[in-house]
Design a protein around this motif. Structure first.
Motif, mmCIF file in Angstrom:
data_model
loop_
_atom_site.group_PDB
_atom_site.id
_atom_site.type_symbol
_atom_site.label_atom_id
_atom_site.label_comp_id
_atom_site.label_asym_id
_atom_site.label_seq_id
_atom_site.Cartn_x
_atom_site.Cartn_y
_atom_site.Cartn_z
ATOM 1 N N ILE A 298 1.444 -1.226 -0.105
ATOM 2 C CA ILE A 298 -0.346 -0.398 -0.070
ATOM 3 C C ILE A 298 0.955 1.174 -0.120
ATOM 4 C CG2 ILE A 298 -1.387 1.192 0.723
ATOM 5 C CD1 ILE A 298 -2.985 -1.423 2.183
ATOM 6 N N ALA A 299 2.184 1.304 1.057
ATOM 7 C CA ALA A 299 2.983 2.370 1.033
ATOM 8 C C ALA A 299 3.577 2.172 -0.400
ATOM 9 C CB ALA A 299 3.907 2.816 2.125
ATOM 10 N N VAL A 300 3.970 1.435 -0.776
ATOM 11 C CA VAL A 300 4.494 1.365 -2.023
ATOM 12 C C VAL A 300 4.079 2.181 -3.033
ATOM 13 C CG1 VAL A 300 5.776 0.104 -4.219
ATOM 14 C CG2 VAL A 300 6.299 -0.397 -2.230
ATOM 15 N N GLY A 301 2.834 1.655 -3.277
ATOM 16 C CA GLY A 301 1.745 1.671 -4.499
ATOM 17 C C GLY A 301 0.921 3.427 -3.836
ATOM 18 N N ALA A 302 0.994 3.977 -3.067
ATOM 19 C CA ALA A 302 0.623 5.093 -2.680
ATOM 20 C C ALA A 302 2.016 6.275 -3.093
ATOM 21 C CB ALA A 302 0.250 5.250 -0.923
ATOM 22 N N ILE A 303 2.611 6.173 -2.796
ATOM 23 C CA ILE A 303 4.695 6.369 -2.652
ATOM 24 C C ILE A 303 4.166 7.159 -4.056
ATOM 25 C CG2 ILE A 303 6.562 7.514 -2.460
ATOM 26 C CD1 ILE A 303 6.166 5.659 -0.031
ATOM 27 N N ALA A 304 4.214 6.067 -5.179
ATOM 28 C CA ALA A 304 4.593 5.682 -6.596
ATOM 29 C C ALA A 304 3.618 6.412 -7.200
ATOM 30 C CB ALA A 304 4.620 4.395 -7.256
ATOM 31 N N GLY A 305 2.276 6.106 -6.712
ATOM 32 C CA GLY A 305 1.218 7.338 -7.416
ATOM 33 C C GLY A 305 1.017 8.724 -7.497
ATOM 34 N N VAL A 306 1.656 9.356 -5.700
ATOM 35 C CA VAL A 306 1.573 10.886 -6.267
ATOM 36 C C VAL A 306 3.226 10.973 -7.702
ATOM 37 C CG1 VAL A 306 1.845 12.813 -4.715
ATOM 38 C CG2 VAL A 306 0.604 10.669 -3.891
ATOM 39 N N ALA A 307 3.910 10.795 -6.883
ATOM 40 C CA ALA A 307 5.333 10.752 -7.220
ATOM 41 C C ALA A 307 5.038 11.065 -8.502
ATOM 42 C CB ALA A 307 6.798 10.016 -6.719
ATOM 43 N N CYS A 308 4.509 10.131 -9.785
ATOM 44 C CA CYS A 308 4.089 9.854 -10.864
ATOM 45 C C CYS A 308 3.633 11.014 -11.517
ATOM 46 C CB CYS A 308 3.929 8.863 -11.657
ATOM 47 S SG CYS A 308 5.397 6.985 -11.290
ATOM 48 N N ALA A 309 2.329 10.712 -10.566
ATOM 49 C CA ALA A 309 1.514 12.690 -11.033
ATOM 50 C C ALA A 309 2.254 13.327 -11.029
ATOM 51 C CB ALA A 309 0.521 12.143 -9.654
ATOM 52 N N ALA A 310 3.239 13.443 -9.974
ATOM 53 C CA ALA A 310 3.966 15.308 -10.077
ATOM 54 C C ALA A 310 5.174 15.044 -10.914
ATOM 55 C CB ALA A 310 4.164 15.538 -8.441
ATOM 56 N N ALA A 311 5.325 13.947 -11.165
ATOM 57 C CA ALA A 311 6.643 13.734 -12.078
ATOM 58 C C ALA A 311 6.311 13.859 -13.701
ATOM 59 C CB ALA A 311 7.707 11.961 -12.146
ATOM 60 N N VAL A 312 5.086 13.504 -14.253
ATOM 61 C CA VAL A 312 4.829 13.684 -16.065
ATOM 62 C C VAL A 312 4.321 15.414 -15.983
ATOM 63 C CG1 VAL A 312 3.076 11.432 -15.539
ATOM 64 C CG2 VAL A 312 2.624 13.980 -15.254
ATOM 65 N N GLY A 313 4.259 15.871 -15.421
ATOM 66 C CA GLY A 313 4.629 17.351 -15.400
ATOM 67 C C GLY A 313 5.959 18.463 -15.505
ATOM 68 N N LEU A 314 7.099 16.891 -14.954
ATOM 69 C CA LEU A 314 8.288 18.054 -15.149
ATOM 70 C C LEU A 314 8.793 18.551 -17.439
ATOM 71 C CD1 LEU A 314 10.102 15.573 -12.832
ATOM 72 C CD2 LEU A 314 9.220 17.923 -12.290
ATOM 73 N N LYS A 315 7.833 17.277 -18.263
ATOM 74 C CA LYS A 315 8.319 17.663 -19.117
ATOM 75 C C LYS A 315 8.101 19.055 -19.601
ATOM 76 C CE LYS A 315 4.110 15.705 -20.964
ATOM 77 N NZ LYS A 315 3.708 14.099 -21.659
ATOM 78 N N TYR A 316 7.209 19.350 -19.291
ATOM 79 C CA TYR A 316 7.051 21.161 -19.564
ATOM 80 C C TYR A 316 8.369 22.353 -19.194
ATOM 81 C CZ TYR A 316 2.987 19.262 -20.682
ATOM 82 O OH TYR A 316 1.772 18.317 -21.777
ATOM 83 N N LYS A 317 8.697 21.621 -17.569
ATOM 84 C CA LYS A 317 9.902 22.295 -16.783
ATOM 85 C C LYS A 317 10.758 22.069 -17.288
ATOM 86 C CE LYS A 317 11.117 23.056 -11.961
ATOM 87 N NZ LYS A 317 11.095 22.793 -10.782
ATOM 88 N N PHE A 318 10.614 21.322 -17.683
ATOM 89 C CA PHE A 318 12.185 20.731 -18.008
ATOM 90 C C PHE A 318 12.802 20.945 -19.605
ATOM 91 C CE2 PHE A 318 12.684 19.492 -14.174
ATOM 92 C CZ PHE A 318 13.906 20.046 -13.698
ATOM 93 N N GLY A 319 11.219 21.279 -20.613
ATOM 94 C CA GLY A 319 11.527 21.061 -21.836
ATOM 95 C C GLY A 319 11.643 19.555 -23.240
ATOM 96 N N TYR A 320 11.411 18.231 -22.590
ATOM 97 C CA TYR A 320 11.814 17.366 -23.084
ATOM 98 C C TYR A 320 9.959 16.500 -23.488
ATOM 99 C CZ TYR A 320 11.222 14.956 -18.394
ATOM 100 O OH TYR A 320 11.144 14.424 -17.095
ATOM 101 N N ASP A 321 10.467 17.183 -24.691
ATOM 102 C CA ASP A 321 8.711 16.239 -24.828
ATOM 103 C C ASP A 321 9.019 14.408 -25.105
ATOM 104 O OD1 ASP A 321 6.145 15.360 -25.933
ATOM 105 O OD2 ASP A 321 7.123 16.281 -28.131
ATOM 106 N N ASP A 322 8.111 14.208 -23.698
ATOM 107 C CA ASP A 322 7.551 12.558 -23.477
ATOM 108 C C ASP A 322 6.951 12.743 -23.305
ATOM 109 O OD1 ASP A 322 7.481 9.894 -22.417
ATOM 110 O OD2 ASP A 322 7.798 10.700 -20.590
#
Length: 445
Positions: A298-322
């Motif tokens: 449960i902890a692994v899943g919850a941490i990954a859910g939040v972290a990955c949701a936040a990480a998908v926006g990094l492409k706009y911040k850093f300018g790489y087109d994933d």
């Protein structure tokens, strides 16, 4: 995929139960690749749908042949810590029908085909980062080269009996490093070379079919039970059952966590978020599910859910087109799942190794996990970028700008995913007829 330990007097015998189970698990892993095709295919615009489907499907052909010829031998043969080799496995030419995988009760052929399915889906994962802009011929050649230069060595490091990461004690139950970090870092390496889509951060690039995305996510979730539980290669001690349970638990937790994050951040619970959150949970539990408890899952899943949701926006911040968030979900999710073993490993699952929260106050397992994660990430990123650079400078990786704008489906495949012309009648034809009749009445009036 830790090897079983048996006494000389207890040489394993072929188990029809375990063999049957592993054949089913192999089929489940295979269905994940079409599931991935649907998942990615629904996330792109209409004009790229078929190309996205084909980028996954072609891996099923290319990797199958190369795995039989030399991939399996290089990945799982015994040679040294960096690469394997067994001449008896070249072309699968000298393997007996009932010859067992060392230490297990299943034939070598069964282990080979199970691992083949892993090798098929891993390069297919990369395709989501490259949507809309890569020549199909260049992609096909990249798959062949990447399998040979990147996937095969990394699989040997992590799962080979004499692989350096395996011998070090890096835990990767079913592919957090060898599959997900490998594919995510590889995707990042390629997109840094080939550049952005036309209109990135300017034009709307919304998914064209969210039902298709949900169908793909469902197939991935279903197939992942074979991917994860099957990786213990049998059902004799309950570890595979633990992994099965943890796969479901972590996926549910990650989906809920992703939805909660996007509701707080963006104000809505989206279907795309639910599908992406589920995949993030599946990714994160893949390396860790045999080492953690259900509460840990449960902890692994919850941490990954939040972290990955936040990480998908990094492409706009850093300018790489994933394009479809391969880096944000697979690379980040794989890193999180692999490193959290160093905190949540109970010592009561696949091995006696424990994490920080279960008595490992010297961080021994955590450092081992860091070594595995860092090595795979760096190697895949650099090697993938070099391969993309070489292909781009020789045959060219990208379609022309005009072809990208008009639609890669028509340019590369001479087809379109949907026919709205009504030429074949049916619903589309009826809708077109109604529209034409309505317009005609307006003109007459």
């Amino acid at each position: 995929m830790a090897p079983a330990i048996t006494l000389a007097a207890e040489a394993p015998k072929l188990s029809s139960a375990n063999t049957g189970f592993m054949l089913i698990a192999s089929a489940l892993v295979l269905i994940m690749t079409p599931g991935l095709a649907f998942f990615y295919g629904g996330m792109v615009r209409v004009k790229s749908t078929l190309n996205m489907l084909m980028m996954s499907f072609i891996s099923m052909g290319i990797v199958t042949i190369l795995w039989v010829l030399y991939g399996f031998s290089l990945a799982f043969g015994t040679n040294n810590g960096l690469i394997g080799w067994d001449s008896n496995w070249f072309g699968l030419s000298k393997i007996g029908l009932t010859e067992l995988w060392p230490g297990y009760t299943i034939p070598i052929f069964v282990f080979m085909v199970f691992q083949m399915m892993f090798a098929i889906i891993t390069p297919a994962l990369i395709s989501g980062a490259l949507a809309d802009r890569v020549k199909f011929s260049a992609w096909a050649l990249f798959v062949a080269l990447w399998l040979t230069v990147v996937y095969v060595p990394v699989a040997h490091w992590v799962w080979g009996a004499d692989g350096w990461a395996f011998k070090l004690g890096v835990i990767d139950f079913a592919g957090g490093t060898a599959v997900h970090i490998n594919a995510g870092a590889g995707a990042l390496g390629v997109i840094l070379v080939i550049g952005k889509r036309v209109g990135f951060k300017k034009d709307p690039m919304r998914p064209h079919s969210l039902p298709l995305v949900m169908l793909g996510a469902g197939l991935l979730w279903f197939g992942w039970f074979g991917f994860n539980a099957g990786s213990w290669l049998g059902n004799d001690d309950g570890v595979g059952a633990l992994m099965f349970v943890n796969t479901q638990v972590a996926t549910g937790a990650a989906m809920l966590a992703w939805l909660a994050y996007e509701k707080i951040r963006h104000g809505a619970f989206t279907t795309l978020g639910a599908a992406s959150g589920a995949v993030a949970g599946l990714v994160a539990i893949t390396p860790s599910g045999g080492a953690v408890s259900p509460l840990g899952a449960i902890a692994v899943g919850a941490i990954a859910g939040v972290a990955c949701a936040a990480a998908v926006g990094l492409k706009y911040k850093f300018g790489y087109d994933d394009s479809l968030d391969v880096v944000g979900v697979h690379m980040v999710g794989g890193i999180i799942g692999s490193l959290l073993i160093g905190f949540f490993a109970t010592g009561k699952g696949q091995s006696t190794a424990t994490g920080v929260f279960y008595g490992d106050h010297s961080f021994t397992q955590l450092w081992k996990q860091c070594a595995g994660v860092g090595a795979v990430l760096a190697y895949s990123l650099i090697a993938s970028a070099v391969l993309a650079f070489l292909l781009d400078k020789t045959i060219g990786m990208r379609v022309t700008e005009d072809e990208e704008i008009s639609g890669i489906d028509q340019a590369e495949h001479a087809e379109t995913a949907y026919d709205f012309s009504g030429a074949g009648g049916g619903i589309a034809g009826s809708a077109a007829s109604v529209l034409a009749a309505t317009e005609s009445k307006k003109v007459d009036a």
